[in-house]
Design a protein around this motif. Sequence first.
Motif, PDB file in Angstrom:
ATOM      1  N   CYS A   1      -7.023   3.370  -3.854  1.00  0.00           N
ATOM      2  CA  CYS A   1      -7.782   3.617  -2.622  1.00  0.00           C
ATOM      3  C   CYS A   1      -7.423   5.029  -2.167  1.00  0.00           C
ATOM      4  O   CYS A   1      -6.487   5.236  -1.399  1.00  0.00           O
ATOM      5  CB  CYS A   1      -7.425   2.585  -1.554  1.00  0.00           C
TER       6      CYS A   1
ATOM      7  N   GLU B   1      -7.617  -3.306 -11.923  1.00  0.00           N
ATOM      8  CA  GLU B   1      -7.802  -4.270 -10.830  1.00  0.00           C
ATOM      9  C   GLU B   1      -7.591  -5.705 -11.315  1.00  0.00           C
ATOM     10  O   GLU B   1      -7.259  -6.586 -10.526  1.00  0.00           O
ATOM     11  CB  GLU B   1      -9.192  -4.105 -10.212  1.00  0.00           C
TER      12      GLU B   1
ATOM     13  N   TYR C   1      -4.644  -1.668  -7.530  1.00  0.00           N
ATOM     14  CA  TYR C   1      -5.862  -1.058  -7.015  1.00  0.00           C
ATOM     15  C   TYR C   1      -5.627   0.407  -6.647  1.00  0.00           C
ATOM     16  O   TYR C   1      -4.496   0.831  -6.416  1.00  0.00           O
ATOM     17  CB  TYR C   1      -6.353  -1.804  -5.768  1.00  0.00           C
TER      18      TYR C   1
ATOM     19  N   VAL D   1      -1.609  -1.353  -3.979  1.00  0.00           N
ATOM     20  CA  VAL D   1      -2.704  -0.391  -3.833  1.00  0.00           C
ATOM     21  C   VAL D   1      -2.113   1.012  -3.802  1.00  0.00           C
ATOM     22  O   VAL D   1      -1.245   1.305  -2.977  1.00  0.00           O
ATOM     23  CB  VAL D   1      -3.519  -0.639  -2.554  1.00  0.00           C
TER      24      VAL D   1
ATOM     25  N   ILE E   1       0.873  -1.174   0.000  1.00  0.00           N
ATOM     26  CA  ILE E   1       0.000   0.000   0.000  1.00  0.00           C
ATOM     27  C   ILE E   1       0.908   1.221   0.000  1.00  0.00           C
ATOM     28  O   ILE E   1       1.787   1.349   0.853  1.00  0.00           O
ATOM     29  CB  ILE E   1      -0.914   0.025   1.239  1.00  0.00           C
TER      30      ILE E   1
END
Length: 446
Positions: free
Chosen positions: A415, A408, A413, A256, A5
Motif C-alpha cells: 500500500c 497477496e 500486501y 502491509v 502496517i
Amino acid sequence: MRVAIIGAGISGLALAYYLQKLGVRYDLFESEPEVGGLIKSAKKGAYQLELGPHSLHMNEELQELLQELKLEDEIIRPATKTQDRYIKKDGSYHRLPASPRKLILDSFFHWRTKLQITQEANIPAQEVPEETVSNFFRRRFGQEVVDYLVDPLVAGHFAGDPEKLLLEKTFPHLKELERAHGSVLRGLDLEQELPQKPVFSLLQGLQTLPNAIASKLISLHVDHKVEMIHRAKGKYLLSIEHDVEGLADEEFDAVVIALPAHAAAELLDFTTPGLAAALHNVNYVPMAVVQTAYRKHSVGFPLDGLGALHPQKEQPFSMGTFWSSSSFPRICPDDEVLFTSFVGGGAAAENACLPEAEVLLRVHEELKENYAISANLPVFQHLHHWPQALPQADMFITDVHQLAQLMEQEQLYACANWISGPAVPDCVRYAKQLAQKIYSQRASLQ
C-alpha cells in the motif's frame, strides 16, 4: 485477525484509519518520529511552505475523510478566479486550452498539428506492448503535442519523462478509449463530461491531514523501525528496533508494506527475494522544491491562474512554477508574491542535484526572466531536497505490480504510491479499497 502496517506515510495512515473503522486489529510502525512521508509543511517566519505536494485535488474519498476528521473548516480554495495553467512556448506563456476541442480552435499549436488532431479518429488502433506515453501521443496526435502538452503535463503530475513512462500505468483510461472506440477523441465525445476536480489546501498546511489521521489511531508506533519480517506456521513476526512494548513477540496474520520501494526492498530481501529484487529496480527521481518571494510591485506579470509548466523543448531549469500566493494568499505577507518551483524530475534529474546555492540562484534568474521581475534579489528563498521523490511507472514497474499481486496470496500486501499512483487522492482511495479487501478475508485468517 491482526495486521502489521509498516510505514506511516499517507498510504499507511489511511489504511490504518480504515482498518480501525472496520474493527480490524492493526499495528502501524513508523521508523521516524514524524508521520506523513512526502506530505510535509513548514512555517518559516511569515511564510507557510509546502515542501512536498503544493496542493491536492479533491475526490470522493478525500472529501469524506476530511469531513470525518472535522477538517472542513481548514480547507482553503484557490483565491484566483480561474484554475488556468500556462505552458511556456517559444519563450512566452500561453494559457492551456481546457479541452481537446479548444485545442483545435486555439492558436497554441501549429495548423499542421491541429489538422492531425482533427484526423485522429481515422488513425487505426494499435496494440503496442509496453507502449510509452510519448509513443502513444506521437502516433495519434503528432510530435508537437508530445513536446508542448504531454511532456509538461507528465512532468507536473509524475515528475517523469513521457519517453519512459508506460501508458497503461499512467493513463490507462486513454488506452481503453482507443480500444473501445478506435479513437481517443471519439471516446471522449461519447463520455459524459466530468466536472473538474477542485484544488485545495489546508489552513495550517497539508501536513495537517496526516497529523489529523495519526491523532485518531489507537495503535500507531513512531520511532519503531522494522528491521526484518519472519514467516512461520502461517503467521508473521517482526524484528523491531527500540521495541520497548515487546511487539516483536506478537504474531500477525497479515503484513502491509507501506514504504518507498527501495526501503521495502531492503526489508523484504530475506522474506520474498523475488519481489525485493524487482523493488530494487524501481526508479525514483530526485527533486528540489524551491520557494521564492518578491515584493508585489516588482513582479510585472499578471498571475491569474494556478501556475505554469515548462516543456523540455524550451530548455528550462525548473519543470514549472506554482503561483502559490495567488492561489492561497495567506501563506506570505500581503505585499509579497510567493512562487514554488519544482526542479529535477525524470527529464532533468541533474538539476536537482546541483549545489543548493546554484539551484537557488538559477531559480531566481528563471523567475526574473519569466515574470518580468525588477528586483535583483528575492526577499525570501527556501529549498527542500528530495533525493528520491517519486517512483516512476516505467518498464520496471510491471514486474513489481505482478509480484506484489501474487504475494497477496501469502497475506503480504503493498500500500504505497509505487502501486497506487503518486497522487495523494489515489493513495487514499487505494488504502480504502485494500482495507475492505483485508476485512473481507478476516474469517479465513482467524
